[in-house]
Design a protein around this motif. Structure first.
Motif, PDB file in Angstrom:
ATOM      1  N   ILE A 111       2.609  -1.422 -11.058  1.00  0.00           N
ATOM      2  CA  ILE A 111       1.296  -1.000 -11.551  1.00  0.00           C
ATOM      3  C   ILE A 111       1.362   0.430 -12.053  1.00  0.00           C
ATOM      4  O   ILE A 111       2.030   1.271 -11.452  1.00  0.00           O
ATOM      5  CB  ILE A 111       0.219  -1.175 -10.440  1.00  0.00           C
ATOM      6  CG1 ILE A 111      -1.189  -0.871 -10.945  1.00  0.00           C
ATOM      7  CG2 ILE A 111       0.535  -0.349  -9.192  1.00  0.00           C
ATOM      8  CD1 ILE A 111      -2.296  -1.403 -10.031  1.00  0.00           C
ATOM      9  N   VAL A 112       0.721   0.673 -13.171  1.00  0.00           N
ATOM     10  CA  VAL A 112       0.599   2.034 -13.693  1.00  0.00           C
ATOM     11  C   VAL A 112      -0.820   2.502 -13.373  1.00  0.00           C
ATOM     12  O   VAL A 112      -1.789   1.836 -13.718  1.00  0.00           O
ATOM     13  CB  VAL A 112       0.847   2.089 -15.216  1.00  0.00           C
ATOM     14  CG1 VAL A 112       0.649   3.511 -15.738  1.00  0.00           C
ATOM     15  CG2 VAL A 112       2.247   1.590 -15.547  1.00  0.00           C
ATOM     16  N   ASP A 113      -0.894   3.645 -12.694  1.00  0.00           N
ATOM     17  CA  ASP A 113      -2.192   4.182 -12.285  1.00  0.00           C
ATOM     18  C   ASP A 113      -2.473   5.453 -13.107  1.00  0.00           C
ATOM     19  O   ASP A 113      -3.004   5.373 -14.205  1.00  0.00           O
ATOM     20  CB  ASP A 113      -2.149   4.416 -10.771  1.00  0.00           C
ATOM     21  CG  ASP A 113      -3.470   4.872 -10.177  1.00  0.00           C
ATOM     22  OD1 ASP A 113      -4.465   4.947 -10.913  1.00  0.00           O
ATOM     23  OD2 ASP A 113      -3.513   5.160  -8.969  1.00  0.00           O
ATOM     24  N   LEU A 139       0.640  -4.656 -14.010  1.00  0.00           N
ATOM     25  CA  LEU A 139      -0.757  -4.229 -13.966  1.00  0.00           C
ATOM     26  C   LEU A 139      -0.888  -2.839 -14.545  1.00  0.00           C
ATOM     27  O   LEU A 139      -0.027  -1.986 -14.330  1.00  0.00           O
ATOM     28  CB  LEU A 139      -1.245  -4.215 -12.511  1.00  0.00           C
ATOM     29  CG  LEU A 139      -1.168  -5.548 -11.769  1.00  0.00           C
ATOM     30  CD1 LEU A 139      -1.113  -5.324 -10.268  1.00  0.00           C
ATOM     31  CD2 LEU A 139      -2.349  -6.430 -12.136  1.00  0.00           C
ATOM     32  N   ASP A 140      -1.973  -2.610 -15.246  1.00  0.00           N
ATOM     33  CA  ASP A 140      -2.220  -1.298 -15.835  1.00  0.00           C
ATOM     34  C   ASP A 140      -3.669  -0.914 -15.581  1.00  0.00           C
ATOM     35  O   ASP A 140      -4.586  -1.609 -16.011  1.00  0.00           O
ATOM     36  CB  ASP A 140      -1.932  -1.347 -17.346  1.00  0.00           C
ATOM     37  CG  ASP A 140      -2.116   0.005 -18.013  1.00  0.00           C
ATOM     38  OD1 ASP A 140      -1.981   1.037 -17.319  1.00  0.00           O
ATOM     39  OD2 ASP A 140      -2.391   0.027 -19.220  1.00  0.00           O
ATOM     40  N   GLY A 167       4.221  -7.775  -4.294  1.00  0.00           N
ATOM     41  CA  GLY A 167       4.997  -6.539  -4.368  1.00  0.00           C
ATOM     42  C   GLY A 167       4.203  -5.281  -4.058  1.00  0.00           C
ATOM     43  O   GLY A 167       4.755  -4.295  -3.570  1.00  0.00           O
ATOM     44  N   LEU A 168       2.907  -5.307  -4.343  1.00  0.00           N
ATOM     45  CA  LEU A 168       2.093  -4.100  -4.123  1.00  0.00           C
ATOM     46  C   LEU A 168       1.707  -3.988  -2.656  1.00  0.00           C
ATOM     47  O   LEU A 168       1.326  -4.981  -2.034  1.00  0.00           O
ATOM     48  CB  LEU A 168       0.819  -4.135  -4.967  1.00  0.00           C
ATOM     49  CG  LEU A 168       1.007  -3.961  -6.460  1.00  0.00           C
ATOM     50  CD1 LEU A 168       1.056  -5.305  -7.138  1.00  0.00           C
ATOM     51  CD2 LEU A 168      -0.114  -3.120  -7.038  1.00  0.00           C
ATOM     52  N   ASP A 169       1.778  -2.759  -2.155  1.00  0.00           N
ATOM     53  CA  ASP A 169       1.519  -2.556  -0.727  1.00  0.00           C
ATOM     54  C   ASP A 169       0.328  -1.657  -0.474  1.00  0.00           C
ATOM     55  O   ASP A 169      -0.112  -0.907  -1.341  1.00  0.00           O
ATOM     56  CB  ASP A 169       2.740  -1.896  -0.081  1.00  0.00           C
ATOM     57  CG  ASP A 169       2.864  -0.420  -0.478  1.00  0.00           C
ATOM     58  OD1 ASP A 169       2.923  -0.152  -1.693  1.00  0.00           O
ATOM     59  OD2 ASP A 169       2.874   0.448   0.408  1.00  0.00           O
ATOM     60  N   HIS A 170      -0.136  -1.735   0.767  1.00  0.00           N
ATOM     61  CA  HIS A 170      -0.974  -0.683   1.331  1.00  0.00           C
ATOM     62  C   HIS A 170      -0.262  -0.246   2.598  1.00  0.00           C
ATOM     63  O   HIS A 170      -0.132  -1.045   3.533  1.00  0.00           O
ATOM     64  CB  HIS A 170      -2.382  -1.194   1.648  1.00  0.00           C
ATOM     65  CG  HIS A 170      -3.219  -0.175   2.355  1.00  0.00           C
ATOM     66  ND1 HIS A 170      -3.534  -0.274   3.684  1.00  0.00           N
ATOM     67  CD2 HIS A 170      -3.764   0.979   1.899  1.00  0.00           C
ATOM     68  CE1 HIS A 170      -4.260   0.788   4.027  1.00  0.00           C
ATOM     69  NE2 HIS A 170      -4.408   1.554   2.966  1.00  0.00           N
TER      70      HIS A 170
END
Ligand code: IMP
Ligand code: MG
Length: 184
Positions: A111-113, A139-140, A167-170
């Motif tokens: 993801i690009v934030d 994700l963008d 793949g995305l974490d918290h």
């Protein structure tokens, strides 16, 4: 809507607000991205460079949808500075062994934030004289950053919510979810 028992079993009881992209939506988008990348690089050496850890599932699915020869390597970047917003500083804590010179590089990001990570990494990688370099982000969060022409392949324009899964974490949790969810 209450979180389903099936999801709660995977999250250990943590509620999610909603499933933003389900498995079928992700699979469809990954196939499109693979076809786009296949068409973009008719020749030359292609190196798919995954930014760990967030890209690990996405990259595994993506490379199987790219129908041309390629090589895979990874890099690990660390942004230092306190807080949850990303600082401007990025350093490589694992540097790919592979030579980049003369190759087409596709850097794979979950993801690009703010775009800080991508901007810094592009600077570092360009010094190694690749033939070309482009970013593929599943994700963008486009509202969070100005123009980023390097981000050439984009899966979804994500809402500004905090997303987990695929793949995305918290705090290192939830990377294993097969869908992408908005944490409650
Ligand atoms: P940037 O440098 O601000 O573009 O931040 C990009 C990195 O922040 C990504 O590689 C993720 O590790 C993390 N990140 C940004 N937004 C989210 C999110 O919604 N969920 C999980 N991680 C995120
Ligand atoms: Mg992260």
């Amino acid at each position: 809507m209450p979180t389903s028992p099936e999801v709660l079993r995977r999250t250990g009881g943590r509620q999610i607000a909603s499933i933003v992209y389900d498995e079928a939506a992700i699979a469809g988008k990954v196939a499109e991205l693979g076809a786009e990348i296949t068409a973009t690089y008719p020749d030359g050496d292609l190196l798919v460079l995954g930014l760990l850890k967030g890209s690990f599932i996405f990259l595994g699915d993506l490379v199987r949808k790219i129908e041309r020869p390629l090589q895979v390597d990874f890099l690990v970047a660390s942004s230092y500075g306190a807080g949850t917003t990303s600082s401007g500083d990025v350093r490589l804590v694992y540097d790919p062994e592979t030579r980049l010179e003369g190759k087409h590089i596709v850097l794979v990001e979950d993801i690009v934030d703010t775009g800080n990570t991508v901007r810094r990494l592009m600077g570092l990688l360009r010094e190694r004289h690749p033939a070309s370099i482009a970013v593929c982000a599943l994700l963008d969060k486009a509202e969070m950053h100005g123009p980023l022409p390097e981000v050439r392949f984009i899966g979804f324009r994500a809402p500004t919510a905090f997303l987990v899964g695929y793949g995305l974490d918290h705090a290192e949790d939830f990377r294993h979810l097969p869908f992408i969810a908005d944490l409650m």
